[in-house]
Design an enzyme around this catalytic site. Structure first.
Site, PDB file in Angstrom:
ATOM      1  N   ARG A 108       0.875  -1.182   0.000  1.00 46.32           N
ATOM      2  CA  ARG A 108       0.000   0.000   0.000  1.00 46.32           C
ATOM      3  C   ARG A 108       0.908   1.226   0.000  1.00 46.32           C
ATOM      4  O   ARG A 108       1.756   1.366   0.877  1.00 46.32           O
ATOM      5  CB  ARG A 108      -0.908   0.045   1.225  1.00 46.32           C
ATOM      6  N   HIS A 135      -7.335   0.530  -6.386  1.00 46.45           N
ATOM      7  CA  HIS A 135      -7.549  -0.180  -5.109  1.00 46.45           C
ATOM      8  C   HIS A 135      -8.292  -1.496  -5.417  1.00 46.45           C
ATOM      9  O   HIS A 135      -9.442  -1.675  -5.021  1.00 46.45           O
ATOM     10  CB  HIS A 135      -8.354   0.721  -4.164  1.00 46.45           C
ATOM     11  N   GLN A 138     -10.241  -3.839  -2.828  1.00 45.61           N
ATOM     12  CA  GLN A 138     -11.504  -3.261  -2.360  1.00 45.61           C
ATOM     13  C   GLN A 138     -12.645  -3.598  -3.323  1.00 45.61           C
ATOM     14  O   GLN A 138     -13.776  -3.879  -2.904  1.00 45.61           O
ATOM     15  CB  GLN A 138     -11.361  -1.738  -2.223  1.00 45.61           C
ATOM     16  N   ASP A 230     -17.026   7.880  -1.910  1.00 49.33           N
ATOM     17  CA  ASP A 230     -15.744   7.761  -1.200  1.00 49.33           C
ATOM     18  C   ASP A 230     -15.371   9.159  -0.716  1.00 49.33           C
ATOM     19  O   ASP A 230     -15.999  10.152  -1.129  1.00 49.33           O
ATOM     20  CB  ASP A 230     -14.683   7.189  -2.169  1.00 49.33           C
TER      21      ASP A 230
HETATM   22  N1  NVA Z   1      -9.733   7.184  -1.914  1.00 48.95           N
HETATM   23  C1  NVA Z   1      -9.382   6.788  -0.570  1.00 48.95           C
HETATM   24  C2  NVA Z   1      -9.665   5.331  -0.371  1.00 48.95           C
HETATM   25  C3  NVA Z   1      -9.417   4.829   1.022  1.00 48.95           C
HETATM   26  C4  NVA Z   1      -9.685   3.372   1.163  1.00 48.95           C
HETATM   27  C5  NVA Z   1      -7.930   7.118  -0.293  1.00 48.95           C
HETATM   28  O1  NVA Z   1      -7.077   6.843  -1.143  1.00 48.95           O
HETATM   29  O2  NVA Z   1      -7.638   7.662   0.773  1.00 48.95           O
HETATM   30  N1   CP Z   2     -11.197   0.608   2.613  1.00 47.01           N
HETATM   31  C1   CP Z   2      -9.910   0.576   2.996  1.00 47.01           C
HETATM   32  O1   CP Z   2      -8.983   0.279   2.212  1.00 47.01           O
HETATM   33  O2   CP Z   2      -9.714   0.859   4.301  1.00 47.01           O
HETATM   34  P1   CP Z   2      -8.309   1.057   5.011  1.00 47.01           P
HETATM   35  O3   CP Z   2      -7.697   2.311   4.484  1.00 47.01           O
HETATM   36  O4   CP Z   2      -8.637   1.129   6.477  1.00 47.01           O
HETATM   37  O5   CP Z   2      -7.434  -0.140   4.702  1.00 47.01           O
END
Ligand code: NVA
Ligand code: CP
Length: 311
Positions: A108, A135, A138, A230
């Site tokens: 990540r 992602h 997800q 989101d």
């Molecule tokens: N778009 C968000 C998704 C978090 C799971 C981010 O990248 O922070």
């Molecule tokens: N939805 C998601 O990826 O959550 P986290 O950022 O907590 O891993």
């Protein structure tokens, strides 16, 4: 043809066929049912999985850890200050070291190029646990949740509303177009996905027999089976907060917006974490909390399926 995903990496769902995604969803349901019945597997016994996190995480980190341990494997959390990556050591060298020691790597971070390099140089399956662009794990949880709710995917009407060019919008457009779900994205033009990705997804949707609509008009939510939103500012974009609030206020998921679907059975989804009062109001969130937290739980079952199938 039987599906065999051994040795494959999950960097974006673009690289997966509809049948491969269906296979992963079926495997997830099976593993979910087994867990409910207390049947513990050993499909990752003797396997070690590195979990690299440059950005924070609740769901993804916990899902990888629990899924790995459930199947008899060993997860090793490597936070951004724990390893040399990016400071003293290149991605290529880190990848070659981890590939000698681990059977799989979750990454990540910020750069999609980095997760791709990790896969190229490590020689073991690499799982994208979120980059600025995509992602994919997800999306598997989201598709499983939608299938549980409606008993099918093909032909459903899915609307994503909000920041239309973030990792979630990009990945949902890929996932829906691959699976035959009609995908509508509602966002101000400044926040639309890049044309190259829209065009790629249009090809996927032609193949799966679905449609892609990109619009600024919130009334296009009419007929949606699923409304998805989101955060308006993703991790790393915190300084854009006030700009985004001004731009996205008309795109909030609230009672009025949901009523525009003119459907009683519409569900609202969110990948979490949510900023209630921004992209979704507290009342709508709570009304759909059952589905939203099913979605969070499904991160674990789908990530387990990914590791079991690919490692
Ligand atoms: N778009 C968000 C998704 C978090 C799971 C981010 O990248 O922070
Ligand atoms: N939805 C998601 O990826 O959550 P986290 O950022 O907590 O891993």
């Amino acid at each position: 043809m039987p599906v065999n995903l051994k040795g494959k990496s999950l960097l974006t769902l673009k690289d997966f066929t509809k049948s491969e995604i269906e296979y992963l969803l079926d495997l997830s349901s099976d593993l979910k049912q087994k867990k409910r019945m207390g049947i513990i597997g050993q499909q990752l016994k003797g396997k070690n999985v590195a979990l690299i996190f440059e950005k924070p995480s609740t769901r993804t980190r916990c899902a990888f850890t629990v899924a790995c341990v459930d199947e008899g494997g060993h997860p090793e959390y490597l936070g951004k200050n724990d390893i040399q990556l990016g400071y003293k050591e290149s991605i290529e060298d880190t990848a070659r070291v981890l590939g000698r020691l681990f059977d799989g790597i979750q990454f990540r971070g910020f750069s999609q190029e980095h997760v791709e390099k990790l896969a190229k140089y490590s020689g073991v399956p690499v799982f994208n646990g979120l980059t600025d662009d995509y992602h994919p794990t997800q999306i598997l949880a989201d598709l499983l949740t939608i299938k549980e709710q409606f008993g099918k995917l093909k032909g459903l009407n899915f609307t994503y509303i909000g920041d239309g060019r973030n990792n979630m919008a990009n990945s949902l457009m890929i996932g829906c177009s691959k699976m035959g779900i009609n995908f509508t994205l509602i966002a101000p033009t400044k926040l639309w996905p890049v044309d190259e990705l829209i065009n790629e997804c249009k090809e996927f949707s032609t193949e799966s027999g679905s449609s892609i609509t990109i619009t600024e008009d919130v009334n296009m939510v009419k007929g949606s089976d699923v409304i998805y939103t989101d955060v308006w500012c993703s991790m790393g974009e915190e300084e854009k907060a006030s700009d985004r609030i001004n731009m996205l206020k008309p795109y909030q998921v609230n009672k009025e917006l949901v009523s525009k679907t003119e459907k009683e059975e519409t569900i609202c989804m969110h990948c979490l974490p949510a900023v209630k009062g921004n992209e979704i109001t507290e009342d709508v969130f709570e009304q759909h909390a059952q589905v939203i937290f099913d979605e969070a739980e499904n991160r674990m079952h789908t990530i387990k399926a990914v590791m079991v199938a690919m490692i």
